[in-house]
Write a protein that holds these residues in place. Structure first.
Motif, PDB file in Angstrom:
ATOM      1  N   PRO A  95      21.903  19.015 -17.756  1.00 45.00           N
ATOM      2  CA  PRO A  95      22.423  19.487 -16.396  1.00 45.00           C
ATOM      3  C   PRO A  95      23.760  19.085 -15.928  1.00 45.00           C
ATOM      4  O   PRO A  95      24.283  19.653 -15.119  1.00 45.00           O
ATOM      5  N   GLU A  96      24.366  18.244 -16.718  1.00 44.52           N
ATOM      6  CA  GLU A  96      25.779  17.819 -16.347  1.00 44.52           C
ATOM      7  C   GLU A  96      26.661  18.203 -17.032  1.00 44.52           C
ATOM      8  O   GLU A  96      27.902  17.726 -17.281  1.00 44.52           O
ATOM      9  N   LEU A  97      26.409  19.063 -18.064  1.00 43.40           N
ATOM     10  CA  LEU A  97      27.349  20.001 -19.069  1.00 43.40           C
ATOM     11  C   LEU A  97      28.329  20.761 -18.245  1.00 43.40           C
ATOM     12  O   LEU A  97      28.098  22.044 -17.917  1.00 43.40           O
ATOM     13  N   PHE A  98      29.550  20.538 -18.276  1.00 46.46           N
ATOM     14  CA  PHE A  98      30.653  21.178 -17.447  1.00 46.46           C
ATOM     15  C   PHE A  98      30.431  22.797 -17.805  1.00 46.46           C
ATOM     16  O   PHE A  98      30.665  23.761 -17.141  1.00 46.46           O
ATOM     17  N   GLU A  99      30.470  22.986 -19.345  1.00 46.49           N
ATOM     18  CA  GLU A  99      30.944  24.332 -19.833  1.00 46.49           C
ATOM     19  C   GLU A  99      29.839  25.255 -19.430  1.00 46.49           C
ATOM     20  O   GLU A  99      29.818  26.370 -19.203  1.00 46.49           O
ATOM     21  N   ILE A 127      31.445  17.757 -11.815  1.00 47.21           N
ATOM     22  CA  ILE A 127      31.313  16.945 -12.820  1.00 47.21           C
ATOM     23  C   ILE A 127      32.808  16.826 -13.564  1.00 47.21           C
ATOM     24  O   ILE A 127      32.931  15.634 -14.304  1.00 47.21           O
ATOM     25  N   ARG A 128      34.035  17.712 -13.354  1.00 45.98           N
ATOM     26  CA  ARG A 128      35.114  17.486 -13.989  1.00 45.98           C
ATOM     27  C   ARG A 128      36.041  17.655 -12.735  1.00 45.98           C
ATOM     28  O   ARG A 128      36.585  18.458 -12.499  1.00 45.98           O
ATOM     29  N   PRO A 129      36.167  16.459 -11.855  1.00 40.35           N
ATOM     30  CA  PRO A 129      37.026  16.912 -10.681  1.00 40.35           C
ATOM     31  C   PRO A 129      38.660  16.765 -10.711  1.00 40.35           C
ATOM     32  O   PRO A 129      39.310  17.125  -9.853  1.00 40.35           O
ATOM     33  N   ASP A 130      39.099  16.511 -12.033  1.00 39.11           N
ATOM     34  CA  ASP A 130      40.528  17.020 -12.403  1.00 39.11           C
ATOM     35  C   ASP A 130      40.871  18.375 -12.683  1.00 39.11           C
ATOM     36  O   ASP A 130      41.871  18.910 -13.167  1.00 39.11           O
ATOM     37  N   ARG A 161      45.745  19.894  -8.538  1.00 37.77           N
ATOM     38  CA  ARG A 161      45.328  19.666  -9.880  1.00 37.77           C
ATOM     39  C   ARG A 161      46.308  20.228 -10.794  1.00 37.77           C
ATOM     40  O   ARG A 161      46.626  19.864 -11.900  1.00 37.77           O
ATOM     41  N   ALA A 162      46.574  21.627 -10.492  1.00 37.75           N
ATOM     42  CA  ALA A 162      47.517  22.338 -11.299  1.00 37.75           C
ATOM     43  C   ALA A 162      48.814  21.688 -11.625  1.00 37.75           C
ATOM     44  O   ALA A 162      49.478  21.671 -12.574  1.00 37.75           O
ATOM     45  N   GLU A 163      49.382  21.179 -10.247  1.00 41.80           N
ATOM     46  CA  GLU A 163      50.660  20.674 -10.316  1.00 41.80           C
ATOM     47  C   GLU A 163      50.525  19.512 -11.018  1.00 41.80           C
ATOM     48  O   GLU A 163      51.481  19.001 -11.849  1.00 41.80           O
ATOM     49  N   GLN A 164      49.445  18.637 -11.201  1.00 44.61           N
ATOM     50  CA  GLN A 164      49.627  17.293 -11.803  1.00 44.61           C
ATOM     51  C   GLN A 164      49.575  17.753 -13.325  1.00 44.61           C
ATOM     52  O   GLN A 164      49.791  17.126 -14.206  1.00 44.61           O
ATOM     53  N   HIS A 165      48.607  18.437 -13.744  1.00 45.99           N
ATOM     54  CA  HIS A 165      48.494  19.013 -15.073  1.00 45.99           C
ATOM     55  C   HIS A 165      49.887  19.371 -15.582  1.00 45.99           C
ATOM     56  O   HIS A 165      50.048  19.212 -16.899  1.00 45.99           O
TER      57      HIS A 165
END
Length: 274
Positions: A95-99, A127-130, A161-165
């Protein structure tokens, strides 16, 4: 595209060394499916996604990633019901699979099932907060649902998040493309135009780049630039007509005769593939 092709080469070598390596087969299938979804849904690429995902399932049918890979193949091939069945199986296994959440949400959005898409994108983001992709698409879903405050909040999260990336990966065109929408939301059209031009200079022949920039140009009130990008993208073999028609970022050009002609062409090629 270069990175995905490199991944295909590496995963092909991995399964040649160990043909029972189910996760490598699943990753190989994902790579082929990504090319189909964003660049070219050719028979060769679809066949690669098909055969590799079937191999992953045969080797490890209880592996959630194997079902995601099979779902991605069906998604790329325009078989949304089959894709949903595989994503449901994947989520029952993990249940916690991001994809599984993220791609199931994309299928739901494309089908116009906006409440379900919002639920799944929200879970993917938890699940993937970044990740910057899920909140970017949440912005569109919320706007289509009339939830303006939630759309603005999602846009702020996605842009941050895009700017951090981009601080780590300044040439990542997907971050640039999706970040443009957040800049428009912030009222920074000048920087949005700068990011768009930067992305085009890096990867201006990429259909994914052109489609996402078309969305940003439409949001900026630049219909000619938006339509030019859509027409240049070609999108041959890609099942994207439903997506484009449900995309709130393109709402300003939905009634434009040039957009309607493009959608008619896309629907024609999708029908001929069935």
């Amino acid at each position: 595209l270069r990175n995905v092709k490199f991944a295909i080469d590496m995963f092909t070598k991995a399964v040649a060394v160990d043909s029972a390596f189910a996760r490598a087969w699943a990753a190989l299938a994902d790579s082929y499916a990504m090319i189909c979804m964003y660049w070219s849904a050719s028979k060769e690429n679809l066949s690669g996604a098909d055969s590799a995902s079937m191999m992953a399932l045969e080797l490890l049918p209880g592996l959630a990633e194997s079902h995601v890979s099979r779902g991605l193949y069906h998604f790329a091939n325009g078989e949304t019901r089959e894709a949903i069945a595989e994503f449901e199986t994947a989520l029952s296994l993990d249940p916690e699979l991001f994809e599984a959440c993220y791609f199931y949400a994309r299928v739901s959005f494309q089908r116009g099932e906006l409440d379900r898409a919002a639920e799944l994108f929200e879970k993917a983001e938890r699940i993937r907060p970044d990740d910057f992709q899920a909140p970017t698409l949440l912005r569109q879903v919320y706007r289509s649902l009339g939830q303006e405050e939630e759309a603005k909040a999602a846009a702020r999260r996605a842009l941050a998040r895009a700017e951090q990336h981009l601080e780590l990966y300044p040439d990542d065109t997907r971050a640039l493309n999706l970040g443009c929408g957040g800049l428009v939301e912030r009222g920074d059209k000048e920087k949005a135009m700068e990011w768009a031009e930067r992305s085009l200079s890096i990867d201006g022949d990429n259909p994914d780049t052109l489609y996402n920039l078309a969305c940003s140009y439409a949001l900026m009130g630049e219909p000619d630039l938006a339509l030019n990008c859509l027409q240049r993208a070609s999108l041959d073999g890609m099942s994207i007509a439903d997506w484009a028609e449900n995309d709130s970022d393109l709402a300003s050009i939905h009634d434009d005769p040039r957009f309607r002609a493009l959608i008619e062409r896309l629907r024609g090629q999708e029908s001929s593939k069935e």
